[in-house]
Design a protein around this motif. Structure first.
Motif, PDB file in Angstrom:
ATOM      1  N   ILE A  56     -16.256  21.809 133.181  1.00  0.00           N
ATOM      2  CA  ILE A  56     -16.976  22.967 132.637  1.00  0.00           C
ATOM      3  C   ILE A  56     -16.412  23.395 131.285  1.00  0.00           C
ATOM      4  O   ILE A  56     -17.155  23.723 130.356  1.00  0.00           O
ATOM      5  N   THR A  57     -15.104  23.383 131.164  1.00  0.00           N
ATOM      6  CA  THR A  57     -14.481  23.839 129.908  1.00  0.00           C
ATOM      7  C   THR A  57     -14.901  22.963 128.738  1.00  0.00           C
ATOM      8  O   THR A  57     -15.304  23.458 127.679  1.00  0.00           O
ATOM      9  N   GLN A  58     -14.831  21.641 128.920  1.00  0.00           N
ATOM     10  CA  GLN A  58     -15.174  20.733 127.826  1.00  0.00           C
ATOM     11  C   GLN A  58     -16.670  20.764 127.514  1.00  0.00           C
ATOM     12  O   GLN A  58     -17.078  20.742 126.344  1.00  0.00           O
ATOM     13  N   ALA A  59     -17.512  20.828 128.544  1.00  0.00           N
ATOM     14  CA  ALA A  59     -18.958  20.890 128.321  1.00  0.00           C
ATOM     15  C   ALA A  59     -19.337  22.183 127.601  1.00  0.00           C
ATOM     16  O   ALA A  59     -20.170  22.175 126.683  1.00  0.00           O
ATOM     17  N   ALA A  60     -18.730  23.298 128.014  1.00  0.00           N
ATOM     18  CA  ALA A  60     -19.020  24.573 127.372  1.00  0.00           C
ATOM     19  C   ALA A  60     -18.609  24.555 125.905  1.00  0.00           C
ATOM     20  O   ALA A  60     -19.320  25.069 125.032  1.00  0.00           O
ATOM     21  N   ARG A  61     -17.459  23.932 125.623  1.00  0.00           N
ATOM     22  CA  ARG A  61     -16.988  23.849 124.230  1.00  0.00           C
ATOM     23  C   ARG A  61     -17.967  23.048 123.386  1.00  0.00           C
ATOM     24  O   ARG A  61     -18.302  23.431 122.266  1.00  0.00           O
ATOM     25  N   GLU A  62     -18.447  21.927 123.889  1.00  0.00           N
ATOM     26  CA  GLU A  62     -19.400  21.118 123.125  1.00  0.00           C
ATOM     27  C   GLU A  62     -20.702  21.860 122.877  1.00  0.00           C
ATOM     28  O   GLU A  62     -21.299  21.756 121.801  1.00  0.00           O
ATOM     29  N   LEU A  63     -21.143  22.621 123.857  1.00  0.00           N
ATOM     30  CA  LEU A  63     -22.406  23.343 123.730  1.00  0.00           C
ATOM     31  C   LEU A  63     -22.270  24.654 122.955  1.00  0.00           C
ATOM     32  O   LEU A  63     -23.285  25.293 122.639  1.00  0.00           O
ATOM     33  N   GLY A  64     -21.036  25.060 122.659  1.00  0.00           N
ATOM     34  CA  GLY A  64     -20.839  26.321 121.957  1.00  0.00           C
ATOM     35  C   GLY A  64     -21.070  27.530 122.835  1.00  0.00           C
ATOM     36  O   GLY A  64     -21.455  28.599 122.357  1.00  0.00           O
ATOM     37  N   LEU A  65     -20.829  27.383 124.156  1.00  0.00           N
ATOM     38  CA  LEU A  65     -21.037  28.459 125.109  1.00  0.00           C
ATOM     39  C   LEU A  65     -19.708  28.858 125.744  1.00  0.00           C
ATOM     40  O   LEU A  65     -18.753  28.087 125.752  1.00  0.00           O
ATOM     41  N   THR A  66     -19.664  30.068 126.291  1.00  0.00           N
ATOM     42  CA  THR A  66     -18.518  30.457 127.114  1.00  0.00           C
ATOM     43  C   THR A  66     -18.701  29.859 128.506  1.00  0.00           C
ATOM     44  O   THR A  66     -19.810  29.462 128.900  1.00  0.00           O
ATOM     45  N   ARG A  67     -17.610  29.776 129.272  1.00  0.00           N
ATOM     46  CA  ARG A  67     -17.714  29.240 130.637  1.00  0.00           C
ATOM     47  C   ARG A  67     -18.689  30.064 131.487  1.00  0.00           C
ATOM     48  O   ARG A  67     -19.547  29.488 132.175  1.00  0.00           O
ATOM     49  N   PRO A  68     -18.604  31.423 131.471  1.00  0.00           N
ATOM     50  CA  PRO A  68     -19.573  32.201 132.271  1.00  0.00           C
ATOM     51  C   PRO A  68     -21.017  31.941 131.853  1.00  0.00           C
ATOM     52  O   PRO A  68     -21.916  31.864 132.708  1.00  0.00           O
ATOM     53  N   ALA A  69     -21.252  31.798 130.522  1.00  0.00           N
ATOM     54  CA  ALA A  69     -22.619  31.547 130.056  1.00  0.00           C
ATOM     55  C   ALA A  69     -23.118  30.192 130.553  1.00  0.00           C
ATOM     56  O   ALA A  69     -24.290  30.048 130.931  1.00  0.00           O
ATOM     57  N   LEU A  70     -22.237  29.205 130.558  1.00  0.00           N
ATOM     58  CA  LEU A  70     -22.639  27.892 131.051  1.00  0.00           C
ATOM     59  C   LEU A  70     -22.913  27.935 132.553  1.00  0.00           C
ATOM     60  O   LEU A  70     -23.893  27.348 133.041  1.00  0.00           O
ATOM     61  N   TYR A  71     -22.077  28.646 133.320  1.00  0.00           N
ATOM     62  CA  TYR A  71     -22.318  28.772 134.760  1.00  0.00           C
ATOM     63  C   TYR A  71     -23.683  29.413 135.032  1.00  0.00           C
ATOM     64  O   TYR A  71     -24.414  29.003 135.946  1.00  0.00           O
ATOM     65  N   ARG A  72     -24.034  30.439 134.248  1.00  0.00           N
ATOM     66  CA  ARG A  72     -25.331  31.105 134.449  1.00  0.00           C
ATOM     67  C   ARG A  72     -26.478  30.133 134.213  1.00  0.00           C
ATOM     68  O   ARG A  72     -27.472  30.112 134.967  1.00  0.00           O
ATOM     69  N   ARG A  73     -26.358  29.318 133.181  1.00  0.00           N
ATOM     70  CA  ARG A  73     -27.430  28.364 132.883  1.00  0.00           C
ATOM     71  C   ARG A  73     -27.486  27.258 133.936  1.00  0.00           C
ATOM     72  O   ARG A  73     -28.579  26.784 134.294  1.00  0.00           O
ATOM     73  N   MET A  74     -26.342  26.838 134.435  1.00  0.00           N
ATOM     74  CA  MET A  74     -26.335  25.825 135.498  1.00  0.00           C
ATOM     75  C   MET A  74     -27.034  26.358 136.734  1.00  0.00           C
ATOM     76  O   MET A  74     -27.822  25.635 137.390  1.00  0.00           O
ATOM     77  N   ALA A  75     -26.810  27.630 137.057  1.00  0.00           N
ATOM     78  CA  ALA A  75     -27.494  28.227 138.218  1.00  0.00           C
ATOM     79  C   ALA A  75     -28.995  28.307 137.972  1.00  0.00           C
ATOM     80  O   ALA A  75     -29.807  28.041 138.869  1.00  0.00           O
ATOM     81  N   ARG A  76     -29.365  28.664 136.726  1.00  0.00           N
ATOM     82  CA  ARG A  76     -30.790  28.798 136.384  1.00  0.00           C
ATOM     83  C   ARG A  76     -31.532  27.483 136.561  1.00  0.00           C
ATOM     84  O   ARG A  76     -32.670  27.434 137.030  1.00  0.00           O
ATOM     85  N   TYR A  77     -30.871  26.364 136.187  1.00  0.00           N
ATOM     86  CA  TYR A  77     -31.532  25.051 136.208  1.00  0.00           C
ATOM     87  C   TYR A  77     -31.176  24.224 137.443  1.00  0.00           C
ATOM     88  O   TYR A  77     -31.513  23.043 137.516  1.00  0.00           O
ATOM     89  N   GLY A  78     -30.461  24.830 138.381  1.00  0.00           N
ATOM     90  CA  GLY A  78     -30.125  24.123 139.601  1.00  0.00           C
ATOM     91  C   GLY A  78     -29.152  22.976 139.391  1.00  0.00           C
ATOM     92  O   GLY A  78     -29.210  21.954 140.077  1.00  0.00           O
ATOM     93  N   LEU A  79     -28.235  23.144 138.419  1.00  0.00           N
ATOM     94  CA  LEU A  79     -27.236  22.122 138.130  1.00  0.00           C
ATOM     95  C   LEU A  79     -25.887  22.464 138.747  1.00  0.00           C
ATOM     96  O   LEU A  79     -24.942  21.751 138.597  1.00  0.00           O
TER      97      LEU A  79
END
Length: 394
Positions: free
Chosen positions: A371-394
């Protein structure tokens, strides 16, 4: 051709918005137009976008900075683009010693904060009175450097620029090789005329000295390679910077060994744009302002989805591809790529929802769902990435 009957245009670089507001009031009251920038990147963008007659340059932009290093580096970058540009350094915390260093770098004069309005205007009017009849036009050919990878290459190029050393610059098409070469020539002790040599069209080497810029150097015939090696062995050798889209190992198989011995002493390699996400963001901001001003159109909004798409995008022509993508967005008012240009690929996302889901899933798989590395590449915070993963069922 812009004559002196137009108002002079000044660029004021200062990170304090209150100081910028005061400067706008003062200069516009005196009949001078002014544009402002708050840091080095925005200053270079303004210089590329507008025909600037004079720069007022503060030397510190980051919180707590007092040593003037940011401003001195920006001053050098400005004078690479416009060697004749008059720059007046405005200094407070940095003091007189740094102002003197700026003068040695190429500044025309300096003033101390808080300045005296009348003295400052007298100085500015004196400098503007001596400017050329024809105003220097703006240029978009600005080297924007935000990534550490490119920063290291530019720093090494700057260190070698005052020498006479021949240099090879490798990198994929459109990555910035020519801009880097011209920066080297601009910072060279010998500001000779640039002589462009297109290796694939070259029948003979030029007789005159100067700065030789050789494009696609690997295309030189064996005879010309030997002649170039002869030239590099002389004491009155030209300054040679050669460009190639091939890497050093491949060049060694294409070059005459004696030419590689001399020309390949220093090889600088510019990374492709997709390995420089910080440069993608900085260049996007730069091109947005440039093309919006050039076409008289508003800058399209850049949201999180768009940022992630740009940072993980495919740039076959590197900076050239990004430049075209940004200009298209300015002209059309949208970042959406027409479906007719998506090469008929099945499964290509056409909505923001599909685009964001694909980008997030690709980044997660690329980094093994770290999660940390993926969030860094996407320019997102970890909480923001978790929210999007929940939204898209990832």
């Amino acid at each position: 051709m812009v004559q002196h009957d137009e108002k002079p245009l000044m660029l004021f670089v200062d990170d304090d918005p209150d100081v910028q507001s005061a400067a706008r009031l003062l200069f516009r009251h005196r009949g001078l137009d002014i544009v402002c920038a708050h840091d080095a990147q925005s200053a270079l963008t303004q210089l590329a976008t507008h025909a600037i007659d004079l720069v007022l340059l503060d030397l510190n932009y980051s919180k707590g900075a007092t040593n003037g290093a940011e401003g001195l580096a920006l001053l050098k970058d400005m004078l690479v683009l416009r060697p004749e540009l008059p720059v007046v350094v405005v200094t407070g915390h940095s003091g007189v010693a740094i102002a003197v260093a700026a003068m040695r770098t190429g500044a025309r004069d300096f003033v101390m904060k808080p300045w005296n309005n009348e003295r400052l205007m007298t100085l500015i009017e004196k400098i503007l009175a001596s400017r050329p009849v024809e105003r220097k036009t703006a240029t978009e050919h600005t080297m924007i450097v935000a990534s550490a990878a490119l920063g290291r290459i530019v720093a090494e190029a700057d260190r070698l620029a005052p020498t006479r050393a021949p240099i090879i610059i490798c990198g994929p098409p459109g990555s910035g090789k020519t801009l880097l070469a011209r920066r080297i020539f601009a910072l060279s002790r010998d500001a000779g005329r640039e002589i462009l040599i297109r290796a694939d069209e070259c029948g003979a080497l030029p007789e005159e000295q100067g700065n030789w810029l050789i494009r696609d150097v690997e295309a030189l015939t064996p005879t010309l390679q030997r002649r170039l090696a002869d030239s590099l062995e002389r004491t009155d050798l030209p300054r040679v910077v050669a460009l190639s889209s091939l890497d050093r190992n491949v060049l060694e198989t294409r070059f005459d060994p004696r030419l590689m011995l001399h020309l390949g002493m220093v090889v600088l390699t510019v990374p492709p744009l997709d390995q420089r996400p910080d440069d993608i963001m900085a260049l996007t901001s730069h091109f947005l302002h440039y093309f919006a001003t050039r076409h008289g159109l508003p800058e399209p909004e850049v949201d999180d989805v768009c940022l992630a798409s740009l940072k993980t995008g495919d740039w076959p022509q590197n900076v050239r591809s990004l430049r075209v993508r940004v200009e298209r967005a300015v002209l059309t008012g949208t970042w959406q790529i027409p479906s007719s240009e998506q090469h008929g690929n099945a499964g290509v996302p056409t909505t923001l929802y599909e685009t964001e889901r694909l980008l997030i899933e690709t980044a997660l798989r690329k980094h093994g769902f770290n999660i940390t590395q993926a969030a860094r590449e996407l320019g997102l915070t970890r909480p923001a990435l978790y929210r999007r993963m929940a939204r898209y069922g990832l």
